[in-house]
Design an enzyme around this catalytic site. Structure first.
Site, PDB file in Angstrom:
ATOM      1  N   TYR A 120       0.817  -1.216   0.000  1.00 55.83           N
ATOM      2  CA  TYR A 120       0.000   0.000   0.000  1.00 55.83           C
ATOM      3  C   TYR A 120       0.850   1.265   0.000  1.00 55.83           C
ATOM      4  CZ  TYR A 120      -3.918  -3.132   1.203  1.00 55.83           C
ATOM      5  OH  TYR A 120      -4.870  -4.127   1.209  1.00 55.83           O
ATOM      6  N   LYS A 165       5.565 -14.508   3.831  1.00 50.92           N
ATOM      7  CA  LYS A 165       5.671 -15.489   2.743  1.00 50.92           C
ATOM      8  C   LYS A 165       7.123 -15.461   2.264  1.00 50.92           C
ATOM      9  CE  LYS A 165       3.604 -18.295  -0.231  1.00 50.92           C
ATOM     10  NZ  LYS A 165       3.040 -19.590   0.159  1.00 50.92           N
ATOM     11  N   ASP A 197      -0.456 -18.222   3.756  1.00 53.00           N
ATOM     12  CA  ASP A 197      -1.503 -19.144   3.295  1.00 53.00           C
ATOM     13  C   ASP A 197      -1.903 -20.106   4.424  1.00 53.00           C
ATOM     14  OD1 ASP A 197       1.112 -19.971   2.968  1.00 53.00           O
ATOM     15  OD2 ASP A 197       0.809 -20.977   1.058  1.00 53.00           O
ATOM     16  N   ASP A 221      -4.471  -6.693   6.400  1.00 43.03           N
ATOM     17  CA  ASP A 221      -5.786  -6.230   5.956  1.00 43.03           C
ATOM     18  C   ASP A 221      -6.698  -7.437   5.728  1.00 43.03           C
ATOM     19  OD1 ASP A 221      -7.756  -4.556   5.086  1.00 43.03           O
ATOM     20  OD2 ASP A 221      -6.814  -4.029   3.184  1.00 43.03           O
ATOM     21  N   ASP A 225      -9.938  -9.151   8.320  1.00 46.81           N
ATOM     22  CA  ASP A 225     -11.325  -9.367   7.875  1.00 46.81           C
ATOM     23  C   ASP A 225     -11.715 -10.827   8.104  1.00 46.81           C
ATOM     24  OD1 ASP A 225     -11.573  -6.724   6.857  1.00 46.81           O
ATOM     25  OD2 ASP A 225     -12.841  -7.448   5.214  1.00 46.81           O
TER      26      ASP A 225
END
Ligand code: ATP
Length: 336
Positions: A120, A165, A197, A221, A225
């Site tokens: 971002y 990752k 993952d 982010d 959620d």
């Protein structure tokens, strides 16, 4: 205190929260000075800019900011505010609450998300033929967010999961190394590393294994959620955006344009306001603010015990009914 009503359900849930804060003001002899600030899609269509400089000045000169969700122009508002105000830590708790239908019980975790860089950062371009977004990870920002996570873990169950990752992304390798460097200074905290993952799988299968998750911007982010879904609803997920001096508090959810009017769950914004009161109380060593924040939390728990639920939780109460129920509970709380 600056207030950004935002777009979609934003004005409804922030208005509901201001009513609750006013009830706390009366009950605990506090005095909040709310300053409404225009930012978001409404501001963009009115002034041609989503975050006018006047709004930014009002926000940055306030004690703290309570922000409702912003619609399509979220990038120009919240990403800009996080970067300009250096709000480097995005803290998103996910906790199972009384009576709230959820796929797991007894979950109590917090996602600590790096908030100023990663994917971002805004270094990107788009042409008809190709597009790119550069993922920036710096040592400074990674060490800084890792310290926030470990300090938080010391006050909780002393377990940190570093999510990345690194088997694919060099930027994640640096993030992981920085977190491990900080981990060495916290021998009482148990550290594990997990690929993103697997972390998203474990969140659904076995969320109780998590205490503090520390991760980069976009992974945080998405995982927060997911964590909100695991404990019940985005309508119950608050967040803080913290820098060294300033805090901005907002629900995790977006502007939810699909929701019928009057049905939004205002509790995520009220819970964000509670985190704001707690943060202000700590910052200013103010006992009345602390009491107000605790009273707000007890009131929210009480209405959940009584199943005053909006439709996202399987109930039929309106935003206004939930707000009145919280205010009613506040009136029964004793200022000590
Ligand atoms: P953003 O990109 O801004 O995060 P989004 O479109 O991805 O937004 P949300 O606006 O957060 O997602 O909505 C996701 C889903 O959750 C929608 O179905 C929405 O109706 C529901 N939802 C979000 N917030 C609430 C709320 N406060 N009360 C009830 N349902 C909500």
């Amino acid at each position: 205190m600056a207030v950004i009503p935002g777009d979609g359900i934003g004005p409804e849930v922030t208005q509901a929260t201001l009513e609750v804060l006013q009830a706390l003001e009366n009950r605990f002899s506090l005095s909040f000075d709310f300053k409404n600030v225009e930012a978001g899609d409404g501001s963009k269509s009115k002034f041609g800019i989503a975050l006018p400089e006047k709004s930014y000045q009002t926000i940055s000169s306030s004690n703290a900011c309570l922000k409702g969700p912003v619609g399509e122009s979220a990038k120009q508002v919240i990403i800009a505010l996080r970067q300009r105000l250096n709000l480097y830590a995005n803290i998103r708790p996910a906790v199972t609450l009384p009576n709230v239908p959820s796929i797991h019980s007894h979950v109590d975790l917090v996602v600590v998300r790096e908030n100023t860089e990663g994917l971002y950062k805004g270094i990107e371009d788009k042409t008809p033929e190709y597009a790119f977004s550069v993922r920036v990870v710096t040592k400074e920002a990674s060490l800084r967010i890792a310290r926030v996570a470990y300090e938080m873990a010391m006050k909780r169950r002393r377990r940190v999961t570093v999510v990345h990752k690194s088997n694919v992304l060099s930027s994640c390798e640096l993030f992981s190394e920085c977190c491990m460097n900080v981990a060495r200074h916290y021998p009482k905290v148990q550290t594990e590393q997990m690929y993103v993952d697997n972390a998203s799988y474990q969140l659904v299968k076995n969320p109780r294994r998590f205490d503090v998750i520390v991760t980069t911007n976009m992974f945080g982010d998405i995982l927060s959620d997911e964590a909100a879904g695991v404990v019940g609803s985005l309508g119950l997920s608050p967040s803080m955006n913290l820098g060294d001096q300033f805090g901005l508090f907002e629900p995790v959810h977006g502007s939810a344009p699909d929701l019928p009017k009057g049905t939004a769950n205002p509790l995520a914004t009220m819970m964000s306001a509670r985190l704001m009161l707690e943060w202000l109380a700590e910052k200013h060593k103010d006992d009345a603010l602390k009491q107000a924040s605790e009273a707000l939390w007890r009131s929210i728990i009480q209405i959940l015990r009584k199943r005053v639920f909006t439709p996202d939780l399987g109930g039929s109460s309106t935003t206004a009914q939930v707000t009145q129920a919280v205010i009613q509970e506040i009136s029964t709380q004793n200022p000590s």
